[in-house]
Scaffold this motif. Structure first.
Motif, PDB file in Angstrom:
ATOM      1  N   SER A   1       2.672   1.443  -3.344  1.00 24.64           N
ATOM      2  CA  SER A   1       1.732   1.942  -4.609  1.00 24.64           C
ATOM      3  C   SER A   1       1.279   3.470  -4.305  1.00 24.64           C
ATOM      4  O   SER A   1       1.079   4.159  -5.315  1.00 24.64           O
ATOM      5  N   ALA A   2       1.206   3.988  -2.931  1.00 20.35           N
ATOM      6  CA  ALA A   2       0.670   5.467  -2.991  1.00 20.35           C
ATOM      7  C   ALA A   2       1.976   6.256  -3.336  1.00 20.35           C
ATOM      8  O   ALA A   2       1.797   7.457  -3.743  1.00 20.35           O
TER       9      ALA A   2
ATOM     10  N   GLU B   1       4.354   5.465  -5.585  1.00 19.43           N
ATOM     11  CA  GLU B   1       4.598   5.408  -6.798  1.00 19.43           C
ATOM     12  C   GLU B   1       3.534   6.240  -7.763  1.00 19.43           C
ATOM     13  O   GLU B   1       3.652   6.608  -8.898  1.00 19.43           O
ATOM     14  N   LYS B   2       2.418   6.847  -7.070  1.00 19.20           N
ATOM     15  CA  LYS B   2       1.420   7.549  -7.895  1.00 19.20           C
ATOM     16  C   LYS B   2       2.113   8.995  -8.017  1.00 19.20           C
ATOM     17  O   LYS B   2       1.560   9.638  -8.589  1.00 19.20           O
ATOM     18  N   TYR B   3       3.323   9.272  -7.335  1.00 13.85           N
ATOM     19  CA  TYR B   3       3.789  10.613  -7.719  1.00 13.85           C
ATOM     20  C   TYR B   3       5.248  10.492  -7.966  1.00 13.85           C
ATOM     21  O   TYR B   3       6.243  10.976  -7.455  1.00 13.85           O
TER      22      TYR B   3
ATOM     23  N   LYS C   1      -2.124   6.778   1.708  1.00 20.54           N
ATOM     24  CA  LYS C   1      -2.101   7.994   0.962  1.00 20.54           C
ATOM     25  C   LYS C   1      -2.161   9.047   1.864  1.00 20.54           C
ATOM     26  O   LYS C   1      -1.259  10.170   1.765  1.00 20.54           O
TER      27      LYS C   1
ATOM     28  N   GLU D   1       0.906  -1.370  -0.133  1.00 15.11           N
ATOM     29  CA  GLU D   1      -0.150   0.103  -0.042  1.00 15.11           C
ATOM     30  C   GLU D   1       1.045   1.203  -0.028  1.00 15.11           C
ATOM     31  O   GLU D   1       0.534   2.085  -0.672  1.00 15.11           O
TER      32      GLU D   1
END
Length: 175
Positions: free
Chosen positions: A32-33, A35-37, A130, A29
């Motif tokens: 993934s959070a 890698e969104k930026y 997040k 988690e």
């Protein structure tokens, strides 16, 4: 290798983040959070071991470390790592964001007194990976040097760490 190393070495405004987490789901988690930026954050690596993390920090100096305190499926524990970092001279210490299931106020205060900059409780209302990443994005300009006006809480925390280090050095020089 006890940790994954994906540290960005060239000069960049990306925040290099290292994760210390023994729970595979929590690690996925957080990863993934982050890698969104991709323009803002770089996942420099991860480990389940407090010992390997200390070596990584000493050798690579990431900007920030997301630190789980309880490493039941890993090696060592987060509080011991904080103590070791607090007693080590580094060119700069990373921003330590503790991420824990432990709700004890005593443990939170111990973590902060041992050098943690911020503590998230995984059981707090609204907690998510997040939320952790959003916090890192808020402090990123200060940690990467792209903001000339540090926020008051971070400045006070860094000043307190510098004062502790000065006192420790002064006391050891008298012995």
């Amino acid at each position: 290798m006890p940790y994954n190393n994906r540290m960005e070495t060239q000069k960049t405004n990306k925040l290099n983040v290292f994760i210390v987490e023994d729970d595979e789901n929590d690690l996925k988690e957080l990863t993934s959070a982050i890698e969104k930026y991709p323009q803002e954050l770089n996942l420099a690596g991860s480990s389940k071991s407090a010992f390997a993390t200390f070596d990584f920090i000493r050798n690579h100096l990431p900007h920030a470390v997301i630190l789980d305190l309880e490493l039941q499926n890993g090696q060592g524990d987060g509080l011991s790592l904080l103590d070791k970092l607090n007693n080590t001279v580094l060119p700069r210490k990373p921003y330590i964001l503790v991420n824990t299931y432990n709700k004890s106020d005593y443990t939170r205060k111990t973590a902060l007194n041992s050098g943690a900059d911020y503590v998230f409780t995984k059981q707090q209302d609204g907690y998510s990976a997040k939320m952790v990443v959003d916090h890192l994005l808020k402090v990123k300009p200060i940690l990467t040097g792209s903001d000339e006006k540090p926020s008051k809480p971070l400045t006070e925390a860094r000043l307190e760490n510098a004062m502790r280090e000065f006192v420790r050095k002064s006391l050891t020089s008298w012995v």
